[in-house]
Design a protein around this motif. Structure first.
Motif, PDB file in Angstrom:
ATOM      1  N   GLU A 173     -37.100  31.497 -59.521  1.00 39.51           N
ATOM      2  CA  GLU A 173     -37.670  32.125 -58.329  1.00 39.51           C
ATOM      3  C   GLU A 173     -39.095  32.616 -58.583  1.00 39.51           C
ATOM      4  OE1 GLU A 173     -34.671  34.987 -57.004  1.00 39.51           O
ATOM      5  OE2 GLU A 173     -34.135  33.518 -55.455  1.00 39.51           O
ATOM      6  N   GLU A 174     -39.372  33.048 -59.805  1.00 36.68           N
ATOM      7  CA  GLU A 174     -40.716  33.519 -60.129  1.00 36.68           C
ATOM      8  C   GLU A 174     -41.715  32.357 -60.201  1.00 36.68           C
ATOM      9  OE1 GLU A 174     -40.217  35.594 -63.786  1.00 36.68           O
ATOM     10  OE2 GLU A 174     -39.385  37.399 -62.862  1.00 36.68           O
ATOM     11  N   ASN A 175     -41.219  31.155 -60.535  1.00 40.97           N
ATOM     12  CA  ASN A 175     -42.113  30.017 -60.771  1.00 40.97           C
ATOM     13  C   ASN A 175     -42.161  29.002 -59.641  1.00 40.97           C
ATOM     14  OD1 ASN A 175     -43.140  29.838 -63.867  1.00 40.97           O
ATOM     15  ND2 ASN A 175     -41.197  30.909 -63.771  1.00 40.97           N
ATOM     16  N   MET A 176     -41.251  29.079 -58.679  1.00 41.53           N
ATOM     17  CA  MET A 176     -41.107  27.977 -57.715  1.00 41.53           C
ATOM     18  C   MET A 176     -42.355  27.788 -56.851  1.00 41.53           C
ATOM     19  SD  MET A 176     -38.250  29.730 -55.219  1.00 41.53           S
ATOM     20  CE  MET A 176     -38.648  31.165 -54.184  1.00 41.53           C
ATOM     21  N   LYS A 177     -42.957  28.877 -56.400  1.00 43.95           N
ATOM     22  CA  LYS A 177     -44.123  28.749 -55.524  1.00 43.95           C
ATOM     23  C   LYS A 177     -45.315  28.160 -56.269  1.00 43.95           C
ATOM     24  CE  LYS A 177     -46.914  31.302 -52.160  1.00 43.95           C
ATOM     25  NZ  LYS A 177     -47.222  32.626 -51.565  1.00 43.95           N
ATOM     26  N   SER A 178     -45.580  28.668 -57.467  1.00 39.75           N
ATOM     27  CA  SER A 178     -46.710  28.154 -58.250  1.00 39.75           C
ATOM     28  C   SER A 178     -46.450  26.713 -58.689  1.00 39.75           C
ATOM     29  CB  SER A 178     -46.965  29.039 -59.473  1.00 39.75           C
ATOM     30  OG  SER A 178     -45.829  29.067 -60.325  1.00 39.75           O
ATOM     31  N   LEU A 180     -44.964  24.428 -56.948  1.00 40.54           N
ATOM     32  CA  LEU A 180     -45.307  23.571 -55.814  1.00 40.54           C
ATOM     33  C   LEU A 180     -46.825  23.440 -55.684  1.00 40.54           C
ATOM     34  CD1 LEU A 180     -43.876  21.976 -53.604  1.00 40.54           C
ATOM     35  CD2 LEU A 180     -44.009  23.984 -52.132  1.00 40.54           C
ATOM     36  N   GLU A 181     -47.513  24.546 -55.905  1.00 42.46           N
ATOM     37  CA  GLU A 181     -48.982  24.542 -55.794  1.00 42.46           C
ATOM     38  C   GLU A 181     -49.635  23.735 -56.919  1.00 42.46           C
ATOM     39  OE1 GLU A 181     -49.707  28.702 -55.890  1.00 42.46           O
ATOM     40  OE2 GLU A 181     -49.242  29.036 -53.760  1.00 42.46           O
ATOM     41  N   TRP A 209     -38.244  18.496 -61.069  1.00 40.77           N
ATOM     42  CA  TRP A 209     -39.183  19.548 -61.473  1.00 40.77           C
ATOM     43  C   TRP A 209     -39.465  19.398 -62.962  1.00 40.77           C
ATOM     44  CZ3 TRP A 209     -38.133  25.488 -60.387  1.00 40.77           C
ATOM     45  CH2 TRP A 209     -39.259  26.227 -60.771  1.00 40.77           C
ATOM     46  N   PHE A 226     -32.667  27.035 -54.264  1.00 36.91           N
ATOM     47  CA  PHE A 226     -33.640  26.890 -53.176  1.00 36.91           C
ATOM     48  C   PHE A 226     -32.937  26.913 -51.819  1.00 36.91           C
ATOM     49  CE2 PHE A 226     -37.035  24.408 -55.810  1.00 36.91           C
ATOM     50  CZ  PHE A 226     -37.221  25.542 -56.579  1.00 36.91           C
ATOM     51  N   PHE A 231     -36.268  28.474 -49.930  1.00 38.85           N
ATOM     52  CA  PHE A 231     -37.450  27.727 -50.390  1.00 38.85           C
ATOM     53  C   PHE A 231     -37.265  26.220 -50.213  1.00 38.85           C
ATOM     54  CE2 PHE A 231     -40.295  25.988 -53.736  1.00 38.85           C
ATOM     55  CZ  PHE A 231     -41.478  26.574 -53.331  1.00 38.85           C
ATOM     56  N   SER A 234     -39.692  24.387 -47.830  1.00 40.80           N
ATOM     57  CA  SER A 234     -41.004  24.050 -48.393  1.00 40.80           C
ATOM     58  C   SER A 234     -40.896  22.836 -49.315  1.00 40.80           C
ATOM     59  CB  SER A 234     -41.566  25.241 -49.179  1.00 40.80           C
ATOM     60  OG  SER A 234     -41.754  26.357 -48.335  1.00 40.80           O
TER      61      SER A 234
END
Length: 379
Positions: A173-178, A180-181, A209, A226, A231, A234
């Motif tokens: 959860e801490e890494n999922m957004k970064s 994707l970016e 991933w 997710f 998430f 996204s």
């Protein structure tokens, strides 16, 4: 001091006071084994909204009364909101069984106008005397999420395996957004073979991933998480876009294109403009809608039948091909096949693993006959 030490509603220790007194107890009894027990009500907010906060407060007061009578050797506190925490001498199997089958006493039921509440427990057994009590409480709180929405399972015991799983979820959860970016997610294509012509007739887009330090991550770990935290929408948007980019690139190179199946997760159907969003992405890359096969799972349809039906009708009428995934896994009634505009049945692997094709009762043969009768293709 007393005002800050005791919870105003239940009369139990506040979270800070509980931690202080529990640490004193542990420090004064270095040879004794202790367990931390955290309890949490399921859907307490729903209980409050349905029956009123006064009734909810009454439930918390009754719980506080019950815990305060647990004995002089037990320290109890209100951990926050509808959660309570206790420190007790190390429990045996009988005590754990009691928690697993716990019911509030009849007195509490008599005083509450309506009673339909479930209590979940987590036990941190044989806590480390050198670890702050607050850490054990936090671990218990994280662990309670593992049973909170599991019907019939009211008890979890925190151990190293559960701790690793919780830690892994936190890292994801801490890494999922970064991730994707920073393009850590990659789309792979699994070919679909026509067994008669032995040619590739399509593909399924699968997301993977690849983390710079954790390496290749099993989708069986991050996809369910997710789906749980939302998430996945996204993620699906990224996959749809990437498939369009790849198809458009292959088209420009003159490569023969085959249809690609992409997943639509159950959370995606929460979006009122889902169908329009998919159409806009595909149209932006000037691709034929029939190149997109949209996979909808049986379980999704069981949960959101009307929402799915609305979006699927729009997409189907726009030329997209619709696949019903996991057919035969045990969710869908046969009437679903009539309700939903689908083109392809994707048979669940269990139909093949457990089937005896020579039997008069072959479910696989029945599924194939049903598909043929309804003029549906099968995967």
């Amino acid at each position: 001091m007393n005002m800050n030490e005791y919870d105003k509603l239940t009369g139990l220790y506040t979270r800070e006071a509980f931690c202080y007194h529990a640490e004193q107890l542990v420090r004064n009894n270095p040879e004794q084994k202790f367990d931390i027990v955290l309890s949490d009500f399921v859907n307490f907010k729903h209980f409050n909204s349905r029956y009123g906060t006064e009734t909810g407060d009454l439930l918390l007061i009754q719980t506080g009364k019950m815990l305060s009578m647990a004995g002089n050797d037990v320290i109890c506190g209100r951990y926050g909101a509808d959660r309570f925490v206790s420190i007790v001498q190390h429990m045996d199997e009988t005590a754990l069984t009691y928690l697993e089958n716990f019911q509030l006493p009849e007195q509490a039921k008599d005083e509450l106008p309506v009673f339909s509440i479930v209590v979940k427990f987590v036990v941190c057994a044989d806590i480390d005397h050198n670890m702050p009590i607050s850490v054990s409480c936090d671990r218990a709180y994280m662990a309670v999420q593992s049973v909170k929405h599991q019907y019939g399972k009211n008890l979890a015991v925190y151990d190293d395996n559960l701790g690793k799983a919780i830690h892994q979820e936190l890292i994801i959860e801490e890494n999922m957004k970064s991730a994707l970016e920073n393009n850590q997610f990659q789309v792979y294509y699994q070919p679909k073979m026509n067994i008669l012509s032995e040619t590739i007739c399509g593909a399924e887009a699968l997301v993977r991933w690849i983390h710079p330090t954790l390496g290749f991550m099993n989708p069986g770990i991050f996809i369910p998480l997710f789906e749980k935290n939302g998430f996945i929408t996204s993620m699906d948007l990224f996959v749809w876009e990437q498939v369009c980019k790849d198809l458009a690139e292959w088209k420009d190179k003159g490569i023969n294109l085959v249809p690609v199946s992409v997943n639509i997760s159950r959370k995606d159907f929460n979006s009122h403009d889902l169908s329009n969003r998919i159409i806009q992405i595909v149209d932006w890359y000037h691709l034929d809608h029939s190149l997109f096969h949209l996979e909808v799972t049986e379980s999704s349809y069981a949960e959101k039948a009307e929402d799915i039906k609305k979006h699927i009708n729009i997409l189907h009428n726009s030329g997209f091909v619709v696949e019903l995934d996991d057919f035969g896994a045990g969710y869908t009634s046969l009437s679903t096949l009539n309700d939903m505009n689908i083109d392809i049945l994707k048979l669940d692997i269990s139909l093949l693993q457990k089937d005896n094709p020579d039997s008069d009762r072959s479910v696989l043969n029945f599924a194939m006959q049903l598909a043929n009768m309804m003029k549906l293709r099968t995967i």
